[in-house]
Every structure is written in C-alpha cells, then in structure tokens.
Write a protein that holds these residues in place. Structure first.
Motif, PDB file in Angstrom:
ATOM      1  N   GLY A 137       0.786  -1.241   0.032  1.00 53.48           N
ATOM      2  CA  GLY A 137      -0.109  -0.093  -0.021  1.00 53.48           C
ATOM      3  C   GLY A 137       0.969   1.362   0.002  1.00 53.48           C
ATOM      4  O   GLY A 137       0.627   2.294  -0.838  1.00 53.48           O
ATOM      5  N   LEU A 138       1.930   1.176   0.848  1.00 51.10           N
ATOM      6  CA  LEU A 138       2.920   2.499   0.770  1.00 51.10           C
ATOM      7  C   LEU A 138       3.550   2.569  -0.492  1.00 51.10           C
ATOM      8  O   LEU A 138       3.631   3.519  -1.127  1.00 51.10           O
ATOM      9  N   LEU A 139       3.939   1.386  -1.125  1.00 50.08           N
ATOM     10  CA  LEU A 139       4.651   1.938  -2.387  1.00 50.08           C
ATOM     11  C   LEU A 139       3.742   2.423  -3.560  1.00 50.08           C
ATOM     12  O   LEU A 139       3.945   3.047  -4.119  1.00 50.08           O
ATOM     13  N   LEU A 140       2.222   1.660  -3.560  1.00 47.32           N
ATOM     14  CA  LEU A 140       1.465   2.270  -4.542  1.00 47.32           C
ATOM     15  C   LEU A 140       1.061   3.724  -4.219  1.00 47.32           C
ATOM     16  O   LEU A 140       1.130   4.460  -5.307  1.00 47.32           O
ATOM     17  N   LEU A 141       0.912   3.926  -3.027  1.00 50.25           N
ATOM     18  CA  LEU A 141       0.366   5.477  -2.746  1.00 50.25           C
ATOM     19  C   LEU A 141       1.716   6.364  -2.841  1.00 50.25           C
ATOM     20  O   LEU A 141       1.558   7.583  -3.496  1.00 50.25           O
ATOM     21  N   GLY A 142       2.727   5.885  -2.665  1.00 52.70           N
ATOM     22  CA  GLY A 142       4.307   6.569  -3.042  1.00 52.70           C
ATOM     23  C   GLY A 142       4.216   6.914  -4.503  1.00 52.70           C
ATOM     24  O   GLY A 142       4.799   8.203  -4.918  1.00 52.70           O
ATOM     25  N   TRP A 143       4.090   5.950  -5.115  1.00 50.78           N
ATOM     26  CA  TRP A 143       4.251   5.993  -6.560  1.00 50.78           C
ATOM     27  C   TRP A 143       3.103   7.067  -7.247  1.00 50.78           C
ATOM     28  O   TRP A 143       3.627   7.875  -8.074  1.00 50.78           O
ATOM     29  N   ARG A 144       1.893   6.947  -6.662  1.00 46.74           N
ATOM     30  CA  ARG A 144       1.262   8.245  -7.267  1.00 46.74           C
ATOM     31  C   ARG A 144       1.503   9.642  -6.686  1.00 46.74           C
ATOM     32  O   ARG A 144       1.100  10.368  -7.735  1.00 46.74           O
ATOM     33  N   ALA A 145       1.901   9.622  -5.668  1.00 41.28           N
ATOM     34  CA  ALA A 145       2.493  10.925  -5.204  1.00 41.28           C
ATOM     35  C   ALA A 145       3.641  11.217  -6.118  1.00 41.28           C
ATOM     36  O   ALA A 145       3.644  12.469  -6.433  1.00 41.28           O
ATOM     37  N   LEU A 146       4.362  10.375  -6.370  1.00 43.61           N
ATOM     38  CA  LEU A 146       5.712  10.617  -7.360  1.00 43.61           C
ATOM     39  C   LEU A 146       5.148  11.076  -8.886  1.00 43.61           C
ATOM     40  O   LEU A 146       5.721  12.175  -9.511  1.00 43.61           O
ATOM     41  N   ALA A 173       8.228   3.215   4.307  1.00 51.87           N
ATOM     42  CA  ALA A 173       7.502   4.689   4.566  1.00 51.87           C
ATOM     43  C   ALA A 173       9.073   5.644   4.126  1.00 51.87           C
ATOM     44  O   ALA A 173       8.750   6.539   3.607  1.00 51.87           O
ATOM     45  N   GLY A 174       9.977   5.481   5.061  1.00 56.61           N
ATOM     46  CA  GLY A 174      11.012   6.256   4.940  1.00 56.61           C
ATOM     47  C   GLY A 174      11.834   6.241   3.783  1.00 56.61           C
ATOM     48  O   GLY A 174      12.174   7.166   3.079  1.00 56.61           O
ATOM     49  N   GLY A 175      12.062   5.135   3.181  1.00 57.83           N
ATOM     50  CA  GLY A 175      12.230   4.929   1.806  1.00 57.83           C
ATOM     51  C   GLY A 175      11.522   5.727   0.847  1.00 57.83           C
ATOM     52  O   GLY A 175      12.087   6.516  -0.051  1.00 57.83           O
ATOM     53  N   VAL A 176      10.385   5.445   0.847  1.00 57.99           N
ATOM     54  CA  VAL A 176       9.380   6.325   0.028  1.00 57.99           C
ATOM     55  C   VAL A 176       9.646   7.840   0.132  1.00 57.99           C
ATOM     56  O   VAL A 176       9.660   8.623  -0.763  1.00 57.99           O
ATOM     57  N   LEU A 177       9.698   8.302   1.514  1.00 54.57           N
ATOM     58  CA  LEU A 177       9.862   9.854   1.686  1.00 54.57           C
ATOM     59  C   LEU A 177      11.033  10.321   1.342  1.00 54.57           C
ATOM     60  O   LEU A 177      11.238  11.464   0.664  1.00 54.57           O
ATOM     61  N   ALA A 178      12.260   9.338   1.164  1.00 57.66           N
ATOM     62  CA  ALA A 178      13.483   9.897   0.697  1.00 57.66           C
ATOM     63  C   ALA A 178      13.231   9.909  -0.876  1.00 57.66           C
ATOM     64  O   ALA A 178      14.015  10.853  -1.296  1.00 57.66           O
ATOM     65  N   VAL A 179      12.966   9.192  -1.477  1.00 59.13           N
ATOM     66  CA  VAL A 179      12.648   9.187  -3.025  1.00 59.13           C
ATOM     67  C   VAL A 179      12.038  10.394  -3.213  1.00 59.13           C
ATOM     68  O   VAL A 179      12.369  11.322  -4.116  1.00 59.13           O
ATOM     69  N   LEU A 180      10.871  10.653  -2.826  1.00 55.56           N
ATOM     70  CA  LEU A 180       9.902  11.870  -2.955  1.00 55.56           C
ATOM     71  C   LEU A 180      10.701  13.036  -2.613  1.00 55.56           C
ATOM     72  O   LEU A 180      10.625  14.131  -3.437  1.00 55.56           O
TER      73      LEU A 180
END
Length: 237
Positions: A137-146, A173-180
């Motif tokens: 779920g975090l990966l999917l939402l993070g990609w949508r935000a990206l 979550a920390g990894g997704v935030l770092a990429v964003l």
C-alpha cells in the motif's frame, strides 16, 4: 497475456486459501504468540508479551478481536493473516501495473505467485502478511504521489497508521519519503509538502515506541538471555 495474469492471480490466491483451509496444527512460534490472546484483554496486550514475542499492537488487537468473535481456534487466529495475504496479492499486482510494463509486470507477478514465504505466512499466526500488505500500500500510494496525483495525503495517513500494524513499515515509508524528497529537492513547495507528509509518521512512530516499543523490548530480553540467535551469526571476533 491477460489469460496468464488471471491464471497466476487465481493460482496464488487458491494456494493461500488451500493452506488456510487445511488448518495445520500450530507450531512453536505461532503457539508462543497465540497464547497471549487466551487470557489477555486489549490493554494487556500493550504490555510485555509472553515467551519473548514481539508484534505490532494493531495486529495483536485484530487477532484478539478475531478470537473473541470466532472462538479461540486455528482458523480464527489465522484469519487476519489470510485476509491480509489475499489483499496483498491484489495490491502487489496493482503496484506492478503502475511501475512496470505489461510483460515485466507479468514476470513480477509470476515470481511473487511462486514465492513460498508469502504463502506460508498467509496461514500462520504471525504479522508478516500484514507487513507485506502495508508495504504494498505504501509503495502504491508513494508512486501515485511521485506521479503528481493525490496520493501524498493517503500515503501520510497509511504511514502513520502503518507503524501500529507493521513494525517494518517504517523502513518502507522512510524509503518512499526519501525518494519523494530527492525528486522534489528543487521545488521548495513540493519539498515542504513531502516533509509535512512525513511528520505524522515521525510522531506516530515516537508514540508507538513510548506506548508499546519500550514494554515489548522487555519481552525481547528473553531472546537475549537465551542466546536465541547466537548460532545464526558469525563470532564477533
């Protein structure tokens, strides 16, 4: 190719369902966690767990609710992991469709469908299926935000809730935030929004550590006292 996708989805869901329906006897690690649901209430599950067990409070509460509603049995205690595993398959496929071309998505789904441990933990009283679900779920939402869509608010909410359901989710979550943050480093407004999206995660994780983490650390001392994993690591020298 659509036929292959449907066959893989049906096959991996059927595999999980079959293992759940076989109702294997609980093994030691499951039993040591499950015994905590036998005589404890919801608030008591926030304290140190018996037999050195460590599990997120959201998972513990879902398990206790299932055992109270359906009875203290293997199918009832494994229902939450099973449902989480089924939902994780669907979210994983949605993430593959977002991240990959159709052929690569099919190959990723094939590897996922044939992987044993996501299937095994779909029918065990352990939180690992929930870990997989929250991560997907975090990966999917993070990609949508990206991509610039409205996924950042949903990601922030899931990240804050996720640490109570899945301890490893803080790393995802920390990894997704770092990429964003890295991709938006030249856009101050977008960067500030990303930092604000991470604030609920930091506050929620700190609260979880204060309420549950410190007490479960006392449970973990059981493993240290008995050198539980000592033989699995090379000597310090």
């Amino acid at each position: 190719m659509t036929g292959w996708i449907l066959a893989l989805l049906f096959g991996t869901l059927a595999w999980r369902t079959l293992r759940y329906a076989l109702v294997f006897p609980m093994w030691g690690d499951e039993g040591m966690l499950a015994v905590n649901f036998h005589a404890r209430g919801f608030l008591e599950l926030l304290g140190p767990l018996d037999y050195g067990q460590v599990a997120p409070p959201g998972f513990l509460w879902l398990e206790l609710a299932a055992s109270k509603l359906l009875g203290f049995s293997e199918p009832a205690l494994r229902l939450v992991p099973y449902l989480a595993a089924v939902a994780a398959v669907l979210l994983f496929w949605l993430a593959c469709r977002k991240l990959l071309d159709r052929r690569s998505a099919l190959m990723a789904l094939a590897v996922f469908a044939a992987s044993f441990y996501p299937v095994r933990y779909a029918a065990e009283v352990k939180p690992y299926s929930l870990d997989l679900l929250v991560a997907a779920g975090l990966l999917l939402l993070g990609w949508r935000a990206l991509e610039g869509r409205r996924g950042l608010v949903g990601f922030a909410l899931l990240a804050a809730l996720g640490v109570w359901l899945s301890y490893p989710s803080v790393f995802v979550a920390g990894g997704v935030l770092a990429v964003l943050a890295w991709t938006r480093r030249r856009d101050r407004t977008a960067l500030v929004r990303t930092v604000l999206a991470g604030t609920p995660l930091v506050l929620s994780f700190a609260a979880m550590l204060l309420v549950v983490g410190r007490t479960q650390a006392e449970s973990g001392s059981f493993l240290l006292e008995h050198s539980h994993w000592e033989r699995a690591f090379p000597p310090l020298a």
